[in-house]
Design a protein around this motif. Structure first.
Motif, short mmCIF file in Angstrom:
data_model
loop_
_atom_site.label_atom_id
_atom_site.label_comp_id
_atom_site.label_asym_id
_atom_site.label_seq_id
_atom_site.Cartn_x
_atom_site.Cartn_y
_atom_site.Cartn_z
N THR A 121 37.45 38.12 56.82
CA THR A 121 37.12 37.71 55.45
C THR A 121 36.62 38.91 54.67
O THR A 121 36.30 39.96 55.23
N LEU A 122 36.51 38.73 53.34
CA LEU A 122 36.05 39.81 52.48
C LEU A 122 35.13 39.26 51.39
O LEU A 122 35.46 38.27 50.74
N VAL A 123 34.00 39.94 51.21
CA VAL A 123 33.09 39.68 50.10
C VAL A 123 32.95 40.97 49.30
O VAL A 123 32.76 42.05 49.88
N VAL A 124 33.05 40.86 47.97
CA VAL A 124 32.94 42.02 47.08
C VAL A 124 31.83 41.73 46.07
O VAL A 124 31.82 40.65 45.46
N GLU A 125 30.94 42.70 45.86
CA GLU A 125 29.82 42.45 44.96
C GLU A 125 29.35 43.75 44.30
O GLU A 125 29.27 44.80 44.96
N THR A 126 29.05 43.69 43.01
CA THR A 126 28.40 44.79 42.31
C THR A 126 27.29 44.22 41.45
O THR A 126 27.37 43.08 41.00
N SER A 127 26.24 45.01 41.24
CA SER A 127 25.10 44.49 40.49
C SER A 127 25.27 44.65 38.99
O SER A 127 24.67 43.89 38.21
N ASN A 128 26.09 45.61 38.54
CA ASN A 128 26.28 45.81 37.10
C ASN A 128 27.65 46.45 36.88
O ASN A 128 27.81 47.65 37.04
N GLY A 129 28.65 45.63 36.54
CA GLY A 129 30.00 46.13 36.35
C GLY A 129 31.01 45.04 36.67
O GLY A 129 30.66 43.94 37.09
N ASP A 130 32.28 45.35 36.45
CA ASP A 130 33.37 44.40 36.70
C ASP A 130 33.80 44.42 38.16
O ASP A 130 33.66 45.43 38.86
N VAL A 131 34.35 43.29 38.60
CA VAL A 131 34.95 43.18 39.94
C VAL A 131 36.39 42.73 39.77
O VAL A 131 36.67 41.70 39.14
N THR A 132 37.31 43.50 40.34
CA THR A 132 38.72 43.14 40.35
C THR A 132 39.22 43.16 41.79
O THR A 132 39.02 44.15 42.51
N GLY A 185 34.45 35.88 48.60
CA GLY A 185 33.40 36.08 47.61
C GLY A 185 33.70 37.24 46.69
O GLY A 185 34.14 38.30 47.13
N ALA A 186 33.46 37.04 45.38
CA ALA A 186 33.58 38.11 44.38
C ALA A 186 32.49 37.85 43.35
O ALA A 186 32.50 36.82 42.68
N LYS A 187 31.56 38.80 43.21
CA LYS A 187 30.36 38.51 42.43
C LYS A 187 29.88 39.74 41.68
O LYS A 187 29.92 40.86 42.19
N THR A 188 29.39 39.53 40.46
CA THR A 188 28.67 40.56 39.72
C THR A 188 27.57 39.89 38.91
O THR A 188 27.66 38.71 38.58
N ALA A 189 26.54 40.65 38.59
CA ALA A 189 25.49 40.12 37.72
C ALA A 189 25.87 40.28 36.27
O ALA A 189 25.65 39.38 35.44
N ASN A 190 26.47 41.43 35.92
CA ASN A 190 26.86 41.72 34.54
C ASN A 190 28.26 42.32 34.53
O ASN A 190 28.43 43.49 34.86
N GLY A 191 29.23 41.51 34.15
CA GLY A 191 30.61 41.99 34.11
C GLY A 191 31.58 40.86 34.37
O GLY A 191 31.19 39.71 34.63
N GLU A 192 32.87 41.18 34.29
CA GLU A 192 33.91 40.20 34.52
C GLU A 192 34.33 40.19 35.99
O GLU A 192 34.24 41.20 36.68
N VAL A 193 34.81 39.04 36.43
CA VAL A 193 35.38 38.90 37.77
C VAL A 193 36.83 38.45 37.62
O VAL A 193 37.11 37.42 37.00
N VAL A 194 37.75 39.23 38.18
CA VAL A 194 39.17 38.91 38.14
C VAL A 194 39.70 38.97 39.57
O VAL A 194 39.59 40.01 40.23
N VAL A 195 40.28 37.86 40.03
CA VAL A 195 40.86 37.80 41.38
C VAL A 195 42.26 37.21 41.25
O VAL A 195 42.44 36.17 40.61
N GLN A 196 43.24 37.88 41.87
CA GLN A 196 44.61 37.40 41.72
C GLN A 196 45.44 37.71 42.95
O GLN A 196 45.26 38.73 43.62
N GLY A 238 29.72 37.33 31.74
CA GLY A 238 31.11 37.76 31.73
C GLY A 238 32.03 36.61 32.06
O GLY A 238 31.59 35.51 32.43
N ASN A 239 33.32 36.86 31.93
CA ASN A 239 34.33 35.85 32.24
C ASN A 239 34.69 35.88 33.72
O ASN A 239 34.58 36.92 34.38
N VAL A 240 35.15 34.73 34.21
CA VAL A 240 35.71 34.62 35.56
C VAL A 240 37.15 34.15 35.42
O VAL A 240 37.42 33.12 34.81
N GLU A 241 38.07 34.93 35.99
CA GLU A 241 39.50 34.60 35.89
C GLU A 241 40.15 34.71 37.26
O GLU A 241 40.14 35.77 37.88
N VAL A 242 40.71 33.60 37.72
CA VAL A 242 41.32 33.53 39.05
C VAL A 242 42.75 33.03 38.90
O VAL A 242 42.99 32.02 38.23
N THR A 243 43.68 33.73 39.54
CA THR A 243 45.10 33.38 39.42
C THR A 243 45.79 33.52 40.78
O THR A 243 45.56 34.50 41.49
#
Length: 270
Positions: A44-55, A124-135, A148-153
């Motif tokens: 499995t994979l979890v991705v996280e940043t405290s301030n920024g976007d996650v793609t 998991g894909a998480k940020t405190a401040n920023g957008e999350v995009v997973v596709q 920020g926005n959360v967009e999953v496709t």
């Protein structure tokens, strides 16, 4: 399990790009991009940043590709406060953190762009401040941000989406466990349910796009707005401008709640 810090990434042949940009405010904005690849064997994979976007997106490579972009409008020494840890194994993790004792708490952002090989399930894909995009990945995913926005496709799995301040969108997902925004619109496909699910916004329009064959019980409600539905087989037990209850395609369970405190609620076929 392997564990790598930012120092390991920088020293291990990482590609680096450094740019100095002049912003319209007159402040110099410094950007530094670094990347590396890691051998993984499923998991499995979890991705996280405290301030920024996650793609998060797929790769044709057999390795996990990690790229991160640091940016600051303060001195370049602010980059020294950034730490990116990569752990590989049955539970892969990429976590970017910023030392809070620095010059200005939010003067540094760290955007993560992760490319995932086949066989790794993103959970998991998480940020405190920023957008999350997973596709275009697989996994029962929780994607969330505070601002920020959360967009999953195109996710092969059941997803849970959350934003405090931002829109929430899901398209072509295997199934939905829940989608919630405090301040923002929610617009999601509901192609499968494995239990009760909530699709909700406190301030924003909410749209649930149902698979035409979905069987479920429905509660749709708004405090300030209108509830409408179309192109679905719904037998109503309660029906007025602000609330609709009933059974979709004869289903009694699971229950899907579609709600807004301030906004319109729309139920429609996908």
């Amino acid at each position: 399990m392997q564990s790598f810090s930012r120092r390991d990434i920088i020293g291990a042949g990482a590609a680096a790009l450094t740019l100095g940009l002049a912003g319209c405010t007159g402040l110099a904005v410094s950007t530094e991009v670094r990347s590396d690849s890691y051998v993984v064997d499923g998991g499995t994979l979890v991705v996280e940043t405290s301030n920024g976007d996650v793609t998060v997106e797929p790769t044709y490579s057999e390795q996990l590709e990690v790229s991160y972009t640091m940016q600051t409008n303060g001195p370049r020494s602010e980059f020294d406060r950034v730490r990116v840890d990569v752990e590989t194994g049955a539970e892969n993790r990429v976590v970017a953190s910023i030392d809070a004792s620095g010059f200005i708490p939010l003067s540094v952002s760290v955007d993560l762009r992760i490319r995932v090989p086949e066989g790794v399930r993103v959970v998991g894909a998480k940020t405190a401040n920023g957008e999350v995009v997973v596709q275009n990945v697989a996994g029962d995913l929780v994607a969330e941000t505070n601002n920020g926005n959360v967009e999953v496709t195109d996710v092969e799995g059941y997803v849970t989406l959350r934003s405090t301040n931002g829109d929430v969108t899901a398209r072509n997902i295997q199934g939905l466990d829940g989608a919630i925004s405090t301040n923002g619109a929610v617009d999601v496909d509901v192609l499968g349910l494995r239990g009760n699910a909530e699709v909700r916004s406190s301030n924003g329009d909410v749209t649930a796009r149902l698979d035409p064959s979905l069987q479920a019980a429905l509660e749709a409600k708004t405090s300030n707005g209108e509830v409408t539905w179309r192109d679905i087989e719904l037998v109503t037990t309660t029906w007025d401008d602000n609330e609709v209850r009933g059974n979709i395609n004869g289903g009694n369970s699971p229950l899907i709640r579609v709600q807004s405190s301030n906004g319109d609620v729309t139920i429609r076929a996908r």
